[in-house]
Design an enzyme around this catalytic site. Structure first.
Site, PDB file in Angstrom:
ATOM      1  N   CYS A  25       0.787  -0.833  -0.076  1.00 51.63           N
ATOM      2  CA  CYS A  25       0.237  -0.388   0.327  1.00 51.63           C
ATOM      3  C   CYS A  25       0.495   1.845   0.184  1.00 51.63           C
ATOM      4  O   CYS A  25       0.319   2.312   0.266  1.00 51.63           O
ATOM      5  CB  CYS A  25      -1.082   0.201   1.000  1.00 51.63           C
ATOM      6  SG  CYS A  25      -2.440  -1.513   0.998  1.00 51.63           S
ATOM      7  N   HIS A  31      -9.328   3.728  -1.292  1.00 51.38           N
ATOM      8  CA  HIS A  31      -7.805   3.825  -0.716  1.00 51.38           C
ATOM      9  C   HIS A  31      -7.810   2.081  -2.271  1.00 51.38           C
ATOM     10  O   HIS A  31      -7.808   1.372  -2.242  1.00 51.38           O
ATOM     11  CB  HIS A  31      -7.731   2.622   0.166  1.00 51.38           C
ATOM     12  CG  HIS A  31      -6.280   2.289   1.053  1.00 51.38           C
ATOM     13  ND1 HIS A  31      -5.119   2.848   0.178  1.00 51.38           N
ATOM     14  CD2 HIS A  31      -6.076   1.685   1.867  1.00 51.38           C
ATOM     15  CE1 HIS A  31      -4.619   2.278   0.856  1.00 51.38           C
ATOM     16  NE2 HIS A  31      -4.730   1.092   1.787  1.00 51.38           N
TER      17      HIS A  31
HETATM   18  N1  COA Z   1     -16.566   2.614   4.852  1.00 52.32           N
HETATM   19  C1  COA Z   1     -18.159   3.029   3.992  1.00 52.32           C
HETATM   20  N2  COA Z   1     -18.641   2.156   3.897  1.00 52.32           N
HETATM   21  C2  COA Z   1     -18.398   1.233   3.568  1.00 52.32           C
HETATM   22  C3  COA Z   1     -17.301   0.504   3.376  1.00 52.32           C
HETATM   23  C4  COA Z   1     -16.078   1.524   4.311  1.00 52.32           C
HETATM   24  N3  COA Z   1     -15.195   0.956   4.221  1.00 52.32           N
HETATM   25  N4  COA Z   1     -16.939  -0.317   2.784  1.00 52.32           N
HETATM   26  C5  COA Z   1     -18.198  -1.217   2.616  1.00 52.32           C
HETATM   27  N5  COA Z   1     -18.760   0.526   2.695  1.00 52.32           N
HETATM   28  C6  COA Z   1     -20.463   0.056   2.275  1.00 52.32           C
HETATM   29  C7  COA Z   1     -20.651  -0.304   0.627  1.00 52.32           C
HETATM   30  O1  COA Z   1     -20.850   0.862  -0.463  1.00 52.32           O
HETATM   31  C8  COA Z   1     -21.941  -0.890   0.783  1.00 52.32           C
HETATM   32  O2  COA Z   1     -23.144  -0.055   1.474  1.00 52.32           O
HETATM   33  P1  COA Z   1     -24.366   0.043  -0.005  1.00 52.32           P
HETATM   34  O3  COA Z   1     -24.856  -1.505   1.195  1.00 52.32           O
HETATM   35  O4  COA Z   1     -25.073   1.111   0.226  1.00 52.32           O
HETATM   36  O5  COA Z   1     -24.336  -0.312  -1.063  1.00 52.32           O
HETATM   37  C9  COA Z   1     -22.029  -1.443   1.808  1.00 52.32           C
HETATM   38  O6  COA Z   1     -20.858  -0.798   2.898  1.00 52.32           O
HETATM   39  C10 COA Z   1     -21.553  -3.648   2.176  1.00 52.32           C
HETATM   40  O7  COA Z   1     -20.270  -3.284   1.560  1.00 52.32           O
HETATM   41  P2  COA Z   1     -19.715  -4.381   0.965  1.00 52.32           P
HETATM   42  O8  COA Z   1     -18.973  -4.291  -0.301  1.00 52.32           O
HETATM   43  O9  COA Z   1     -20.858  -5.278   1.027  1.00 52.32           O
HETATM   44  O10 COA Z   1     -19.062  -4.804   2.108  1.00 52.32           O
HETATM   45  P3  COA Z   1     -18.285  -6.105   2.635  1.00 52.32           P
HETATM   46  O11 COA Z   1     -17.935  -6.232   3.533  1.00 52.32           O
HETATM   47  O12 COA Z   1     -17.311  -6.423   1.019  1.00 52.32           O
HETATM   48  O13 COA Z   1     -16.311  -5.480   2.307  1.00 52.32           O
HETATM   49  C11 COA Z   1     -14.790  -4.251   4.478  1.00 52.32           C
HETATM   50  C12 COA Z   1     -16.067  -4.495   3.944  1.00 52.32           C
HETATM   51  C13 COA Z   1     -14.425  -2.847   5.495  1.00 52.32           C
HETATM   52  C14 COA Z   1     -14.554  -5.567   5.333  1.00 52.32           C
HETATM   53  C15 COA Z   1     -14.035  -3.644   3.307  1.00 52.32           C
HETATM   54  O14 COA Z   1     -14.516  -2.309   2.353  1.00 52.32           O
HETATM   55  C16 COA Z   1     -12.268  -4.125   3.751  1.00 52.32           C
HETATM   56  O15 COA Z   1     -11.746  -5.249   3.464  1.00 52.32           O
HETATM   57  N6  COA Z   1     -12.411  -2.455   3.946  1.00 52.32           N
HETATM   58  C17 COA Z   1     -10.467  -3.126   4.404  1.00 52.32           C
HETATM   59  C18 COA Z   1      -9.424  -2.487   2.849  1.00 52.32           C
HETATM   60  C19 COA Z   1      -7.970  -3.370   3.012  1.00 52.32           C
HETATM   61  O16 COA Z   1      -7.593  -4.186   4.430  1.00 52.32           O
HETATM   62  N7  COA Z   1      -7.328  -2.354   2.632  1.00 52.32           N
HETATM   63  C20 COA Z   1      -6.368  -2.609   2.497  1.00 52.32           C
HETATM   64  C21 COA Z   1      -5.345  -1.980   3.761  1.00 52.32           C
HETATM   65  S1  COA Z   1      -3.867  -2.325   4.768  1.00 52.32           S
END
Ligand code: COA
Length: 384
Positions: free
Chosen positions: A83, A331
């Site tokens: 990242c 991100h």
């Molecule tokens: N912040 C705010 N809203 C979020 C979000 C976030 N981080 N991630 C998803 N959403 C919202 C989506 O827009 C969706 O909204 P909607 O229902 O109105 O369309 C809802 O939440 C569900 O989204 P979905 O894609 O099904 O979520 P998910 O459960 O598949 O993924 C996380 C959520 C947090 C697990 C995922 O965003 C993630 O893995 N984030 C971390 C990424 C990461 O690790 N990056 C590297 C860092 S070192």
């Protein structure tokens, strides 16, 4: 080494961008940067991209993007430090201009993550496969361990973590390019679904598509690129550290961030209290707190209190992530480090509109890979 200036910036909207391909994202950001610089000259390019192969099945990214941008045969190299790939690309571009090898170099960052069938597994390749990932831990899980350690050692509260996300969404609501441009409350963070205890959905940066580009140039070229106040890169550093969490002596400390920051302060000849505006790698709310402490903005265990007191909000004494940060802006991993430099340049040119930090003159961008095994720091000085 000679002085290096940022003469052009560009960035796509970040988000779930179904109708824009990987290559189109990069070209859009790069063309915006050339338009902003008001010049067309380019000697070489570095592209931050964490995993074109796993996210969209595309390797040999440098050649593809140079070709599609119409810039062959200039040398183009893809840079990867998870990242922190974007920050590392900026550093390579900086070194090439500073050394006198080139006059104008583009540092880009691009990632298209939402097309991938298994983003979590792809991201986890940036952790230690044998000792961490094989045991089933993911990035939210690793940062959850860091959060638990911080809460245990310093009594950091769940609400204080939530306040980081609330503040970054407040800033992101003022940025037209963010993935989630809306305000959230502490109650919403605490009620959002659990991802990895204690981290909830609204503690996490999202999965995103997007690209960013900055054009760096020598002083001679920068003075010809009229239209914006000059912004000089006064420090560019990178540090490497232990990859796996269990090999670290303290889960709450980010040694690479500390090291890259200390060297950057020396290069720039400043102390942390002289920084007016900061972009940090808030991939999870706890990350922003640990990074603040590693940057020397707070004693160990004291950063959360500063967040709670509003010091890191616009109008506070140390505004952090005025762009919305990774949390609200999005991100797209390889692009994030470059997008941080885009935001600092906007701030130091005093072009931030409603999210402008009044009188901003010195900005710091901190970008990291994994749980901090790679960290880059850039310090910029505006001459507005
Ligand atoms: N912040 C705010 N809203 C979020 C979000 C976030 N981080 N991630 C998803 N959403 C919202 C989506 O827009 C969706 O909204 P909607 O229902 O109105 O369309 C809802 O939440 C569900 O989204 P979905 O894609 O099904 O979520 P998910 O459960 O598949 O993924 C996380 C959520 C947090 C697990 C995922 O965003 C993630 O893995 N984030 C971390 C990424 C990461 O690790 N990056 C590297 C860092 S070192």
């Amino acid at each position: 080494m000679r002085d290096v200036y940022v003469i052009g910036i560009g960035m796509t909207h970040f988000g779930e961008l179904w109708d824009t391909s990987f290559r189109d994202l990069f070209v859009e950001a790069a063309l915006e940067a050339f338009g902003d610089a008001n010049m067309d000259r380019l000697d070489s390019m570095y592209i931050g991209c964490m995993s074109g192969g796993l996210f969209v099945g595309q390797e040999h990214v440098g050649a593809l993007l140079a070709d599609y941008l119409g810039r062959v045969p200039i040398p183009t190299t893809r840079v990867e430090t998870a990242c922190a790939s974007g920050g590392a690309a900026v550093r390579q571009a900086y070194l090439e201009v500073a050394s006198g090898m080139s006059e104008v170099v583009l540092a880009g960052g691009v990632e298209k993550m939402t097309d991938s069938a298994d983003v979590t597994a792809a991201l986890a390749t940036a952790a230690d496969q044998e000792y961490e990932v094989y045991q089933g831990v993911t990035f939210p899980g690793l940062y959850a361990l860091m959060a638990r350690a911080h809460m245990h050692t310093y009594h950091t509260t769940r609400e204080q973590l939530a306040l980081v996300a609330v503040k970054n969404h407040h800033h992101g609501a003022m940025n037209s390019k963010t993935q989630f441009p809306f305000e959230i409350t502490v109650e919403q963070v605490l009620a959002s679904s659990m991802v990895a205890d204690p981290l909830r959905l609204l503690d996490c940066s999202p999965v995103s598509d997007g690209a960013a580009a900055v054009i760096l140039a020598s002083e001679e070229v920068a003075k010809q690129a009229k239209g914006h106040p000059l912004v000089r890169v006064v420090a560019s550093t990178q540090a490497t550290g232990a990859m796996a969490l269990h090999t670290r002596t303290d889960l709450t400390r980010l040694d690479t961030v500390e090291h890259s920051a200390q060297v950057a302060y020396q290069q720039a000849g400043i102390t942390p209290d002289q920084v007016d505006v900061t972009e940090v790698h808030d991939c999870f709310t706890i990350a922003e707190i640990c990074v603040m402490e590693a940057l020397g903005y707070a004693e160990p265990g004291r950063a959360a209190a500063l967040v709670e007191a509003g010091e890191t909000r616009l109008g506070g004494s140390m505004p952090i992530n005025t762009s919305g940060g990774l949390k609200s802006k999005g991100h797209p991993v390889g692009a994030s480090g470059v997008a941080q430099v885009v935001e600092l340049t906007i701030q130091l040119r005093r072009e931030g509109g409603t999210r402008q930090v009044e009188g901003a003159r010195i900005g710091l961008a901190q970008n990291m890979g994994g749980t901090g095994a790679s960290s880059t720091v850039h310090i910029l000085e505006g001459q507005a």
